[in-house]
Each structure stands twice: as structure tokens, then as C-alpha cells.
Design an enzyme around this catalytic site. Sequence first.
Site, mmCIF file in Angstrom:
data_model
loop_
_atom_site.group_PDB
_atom_site.id
_atom_site.type_symbol
_atom_site.label_atom_id
_atom_site.label_comp_id
_atom_site.label_asym_id
_atom_site.label_seq_id
_atom_site.Cartn_x
_atom_site.Cartn_y
_atom_site.Cartn_z
ATOM 1 C CD GLU A 1 45.180 39.592 48.192
ATOM 2 O OE1 GLU A 1 46.100 39.179 48.925
ATOM 3 O OE2 GLU A 1 44.097 40.003 48.634
ATOM 4 C CB CYS B 1 52.702 35.307 48.257
ATOM 5 S SG CYS B 1 51.174 34.532 48.799
HETATM 6 P P1 NAD Z 1 53.360 36.531 37.115
HETATM 7 O O1 NAD Z 1 54.638 36.759 36.421
HETATM 8 O O2 NAD Z 1 52.549 35.341 36.781
HETATM 9 O O3 NAD Z 1 52.507 37.862 36.946
HETATM 10 C C1 NAD Z 1 51.210 37.988 37.502
HETATM 11 C C2 NAD Z 1 50.226 38.352 36.407
HETATM 12 O O4 NAD Z 1 50.554 39.621 35.886
HETATM 13 C C3 NAD Z 1 50.218 37.382 35.244
HETATM 14 O O5 NAD Z 1 48.887 37.026 34.928
HETATM 15 C C4 NAD Z 1 50.887 38.144 34.139
HETATM 16 O O6 NAD Z 1 50.382 37.815 32.861
HETATM 17 C C5 NAD Z 1 50.560 39.573 34.468
HETATM 18 N N1 NAD Z 1 51.569 40.499 33.963
HETATM 19 C C6 NAD Z 1 52.912 40.312 33.963
HETATM 20 N N2 NAD Z 1 53.529 41.390 33.430
HETATM 21 C C7 NAD Z 1 52.568 42.270 33.089
HETATM 22 C C8 NAD Z 1 52.563 43.577 32.501
HETATM 23 N N3 NAD Z 1 53.698 44.186 32.151
HETATM 24 N N4 NAD Z 1 51.376 44.186 32.305
HETATM 25 C C9 NAD Z 1 50.236 43.577 32.661
HETATM 26 N N5 NAD Z 1 50.176 42.346 33.218
HETATM 27 C C10 NAD Z 1 51.312 41.698 33.426
HETATM 28 O O7 NAD Z 1 53.575 36.408 38.689
HETATM 29 P P2 NAD Z 1 54.637 37.157 39.601
HETATM 30 O O8 NAD Z 1 54.347 38.600 39.639
HETATM 31 O O9 NAD Z 1 56.018 36.682 39.328
HETATM 32 O O10 NAD Z 1 54.175 36.517 40.984
HETATM 33 C C11 NAD Z 1 55.033 36.471 42.048
HETATM 34 C C12 NAD Z 1 54.760 37.632 42.985
HETATM 35 O O11 NAD Z 1 53.411 37.589 43.382
HETATM 36 C C13 NAD Z 1 55.571 37.552 44.251
HETATM 37 O O12 NAD Z 1 55.962 38.841 44.614
HETATM 38 C C14 NAD Z 1 54.576 37.012 45.255
HETATM 39 O O13 NAD Z 1 54.852 37.342 46.584
HETATM 40 C C15 NAD Z 1 53.316 37.634 44.786
HETATM 41 N N6 NAD Z 1 52.196 36.820 45.213
HETATM 42 C C16 NAD Z 1 51.324 37.358 46.093
HETATM 43 C C17 NAD Z 1 50.279 36.585 46.533
HETATM 44 C C18 NAD Z 1 49.269 37.128 47.488
HETATM 45 O O14 NAD Z 1 48.279 36.456 47.679
HETATM 46 N N7 NAD Z 1 49.463 38.289 48.072
HETATM 47 C C19 NAD Z 1 50.133 35.286 46.080
HETATM 48 C C20 NAD Z 1 51.048 34.792 45.160
HETATM 49 C C21 NAD Z 1 52.082 35.562 44.725
#
Ligand code: NAD
Length: 475
Positions: free
Chosen positions: A221, A255
Site C-alpha cells: 500500500e 496517502c
Molecule cells: P514509515 O517511515 O513509518 O515507514 C513505514 C514502515 O516501514 C515502518 O513500520 C518502518 O519501520 C518501516 N521501515 C522504514 N524503513 C525501513 C527499512 N529500511 N527496512 C525495513 N522497514 C523499514 O512511513 P512512510 O513510508 O514515511 O509513510 C509514508 C508513505 O506511505 C507515503 O508515501 C504515503 O503515501 C504512504 N502511505 C500509503 C498508504 C496506503 O494506504 N496506500 C497509507 C499511508 C501512507
Amino acid sequence: MTQSSTLMPTSSPDVAAVVARVRRAFDSGRTKPYAWREAQLRALRSLVVDHESEIASALESDLGKSAVESWLTETGLVVSEIDHTLKNLRRWLAPRRVPVPLRVLPAKAQIVREPLGVVLVIAPWNYPVLLTLTPLVGALAAGNAVVVKPSEVAPAASAVLARLLGRHLDPEAVHVVEGAVPETTALLAERFDHIFYTGNSAVGRIVLEAAARHLTPVTLELGGKSPTFVDDGVDLEATAQRIVWGKFTNAGQTCVAPDYVLATRHTLDALKPWLVKAIRDSYGDEPSGSPDYGRIVNSRHLERLSGLIDPAQVVTGGDSNPSTRYLAPTVLDGVSFDDPVMAEEIFGPVLPLVEVSGVDEAIEVVNRRDKPLALYVFTSSPDTRRRFVRDTSSGAVGVNIPLAHLAVPDLPFGGVGMSGMGAYHGEFSVELFSHAKAVLRQPLRPDSTVVVRPPITAAKRRLIDRLVFPGSRRR
Ligand code: NAD
């Protein structure tokens, strides 16, 4: 603000032990009965309702969300997802009879849904409760054991979820692993039967690569820039109110928030004062004092967002306060596709207005870029609506309304192309987290294989032509 020190991460060897324990629980069969699934969903529901204010405080601390916004956009949605699931789950799980062609008769054919096994849910920080618990609802409803990894970037929500889930759900079959990159990396080294990841696409690639080692299926997602087209002749006051609501909820860290607006110059000029008015009507003259306006999750994101604002383009907003992680609701005009603000998903309260010559160019622009998670069209023209639905590709289309499609539990929620793979919510979650097993049952007599079993005589060949694939050779 990231406060890893407040977390109690599970160290790597513990991660392996956790996954092994959860797998033992699944292998024992305890998660399969309907009664277990129902009990878990009811326990989750009570957890959310009984601890609503504790959860709201965590969201207030992480993201400056008001209690009402937390209920509207996180906890309330989780409860409604649970209620919808409990109401329909027996029906969704019931084996489904399918017709059997003549060549296989006499027989009965059924699709039986079985749980996949151990599911890993990796959640992001922006709706840390909603996006942790909604996939969990689906995974439990489908009868899986689950390891949950909330986001360390929303530490208060992560802590409250770890505490409450640990206390209220079956501790053998559901486990929360808190932590950041090291813990997630350790988790990804383990074998799961499905990984459900929500977050950015860079980490999405890491997840997909790790999953490939075990041939684990993955749902991603992801995000991206969700365009919003405003048609000539539409009611601009109502349009502005809805765009402002969709964009500035959770300070734009959504998102499916409208990322940017596309419209003709004439419409943009007429829309601008309505946007300014809608912002003032919602958040007052000084949004920093509004209890309904959130904060940027940490100073790194605040700096990133501030860097996207070209003061020469500001229609309203632009000001920030690093000490409170405040960034004003900001509208930019005269933005071109070459500007930095148009390079990546904004994920904050900055709304660029981009001029196009009309519907044709807007569709062209959308199709030139990555397929978005959501696309919004504000129009009173059925033709324009049909054209966007038919001629563009996106996870979802909202006509005259942003965000709300995610609150319709019978609609699939997910991306396409660069905005993700797989979809969930309601029955789609149960499909996603289970295997549709084909079950074919024949009596041993009469012998249905007699015609196709060698030796193939001339008489059998005639029967094969008439019975096995009747009409297939007809041109
Ligand atoms: P985040 O930084 O919380 O990362 C998401 C998860 O990935 C966390 O649990 C984190 O611990 C893990 N993570 C981070 N780096 C990692 C690595 N190197 N290796 C393994 N795991 C790792 O969240 P984010 O990515 O900043 O979230 C924002 C993004 O998510 C935006 O692009 C947003 O559009 C997208 N998003 C999508 C949806 C959807 O439903 N499609 C919903 C919310 C957010």
C-alpha cells in the site's frame, strides 16, 4: 517526533523467537475456528472503544490530532470495519459452489477459503492506528496468526498499540514487535505467509526483495501524487471546501490527500479566493491556534516541506514554527511540473495549483505520470466524469469528494502500478489474507474417466469430440 528511546524494541534473536511462537500457534489450528476469529474481532473492538481516549492522547502527541479527528479518521473507521466484518464474515467464509462442466460430471466443485498462515503487518506513521488495525482485522477474520510492526515514527501510537494488543488479543497468535529499521530488517529475514506493507515505495522495494527470498506474497500500500482536476463551471465554493478538508486533514499527511490541483487559468483564478476562505472558515485566521489543525510528524519532514515552498508562489500560508512542528495550510499558484513541489508526493499541507488548458491536457498529464493512489474530479459534467474514469488509471476515483472512498467498506482500497499492489477492506481483506482452495469431489462410480482413459478407441474419440470439449472445433 521520533523518540526511539521511548520504545522497547524487540532484539533480533527475539524476533525469530516471536515468529516461531506465532507460527506454532497457527500450526496448532487455534486460529482457524470461526469462534476464535469472532472473539479476536470482538476483543479488538472493545479495546478500541474502551481505550478511545488513551489512543487519542497518543495520536495527539504524535500528530497533534484532535480527539474528534482521531475518532473520525482512525478509531471510528476501525470499529466500523470490525462491525462490517462481523456482520458478513460467515457469508464471506462460506464455501462457494461453482458449476461443473459436463466432462467432469458427476461431481461437486467448491471454493474453500483457508487462512494463509502467519501474516506480517508493517504499518506507517501517518494514520498509525487505522493502518495498523485495519489490516489486522482482515488477517484475523481470515484466520491467520499475525505479527504486527507499528511505525517507530509515531512512537506514542506504537507504544499504546503494543500494550493494548498484547493485553487484549490472543497472545499466542498475535504479537506486536516495536522498533525501527533493525527490527523490521530482522523480521523480514523470517519466513511469513503474507506481508502487508503500508508506506513509501523505497521501503516497499526492500520488503518485496526480502519477501522474494521466501516466495512470500506481498501487498504494498504505497503512495504517490493524487491529482485533483477542477472542471470549468463547477460550484467552486463547495469544491474549495472539500479540497481544503481533504488536503489539510492530518496536516496533509494522508496517502490519498489531493496532492495538487489541475484546472484552467480562468478556473484557478476563480477558485483561489474560495480556497483561502475555506481555510479561514475551517481553521480561523490563525490556524496554529486551531484545535482542529494537526502538526507535522517530525522536524525532518517539516524541513522537507518548508523547502518545497517558493515564497513567490504563495497564495496563502507558508509560515511555520519548528518548535511546535507547525506548518500553515499553504496554497501555491503558478506552479509548473518542473518545480520541486511537483517531483514527489508532498505529504504535507502544501497545495500547488497547476494550470492546464482543459480536460484533455489534464488527462494527458495524469497519464504521463505514475498511476496515482487516488484521482479526484470536481465536475458537473457526466461526460468529464466518464472520461476520467475510462481514460485514466488510479487506485480509486473520487468524483466531487476526496478521501471518502476509503470509508466505504465494500470498495477495494489499494493502488495500481507505482501506487501499490493488492487491495483490502471488507471482503477484499478476507480474500487477500486467505487462499481460495479448489475442492472437487467425485464419486468413484460411475467411472468418469472411462472415456478419456487409454486405449482411445474410435468410439471414444467420437465421444471425446461430442462430450469433452463440445463445439470447441467450431469456427
Ligand atoms: P514509515 O517511515 O513509518 O515507514 C513505514 C514502515 O516501514 C515502518 O513500520 C518502518 O519501520 C518501516 N521501515 C522504514 N524503513 C525501513 C527499512 N529500511 N527496512 C525495513 N522497514 C523499514 O512511513 P512512510 O513510508 O514515511 O509513510 C509514508 C508513505 O506511505 C507515503 O508515501 C504515503 O503515501 C504512504 N502511505 C500509503 C498508504 C496506503 O494506504 N496506500 C497509507 C499511508 C501512507
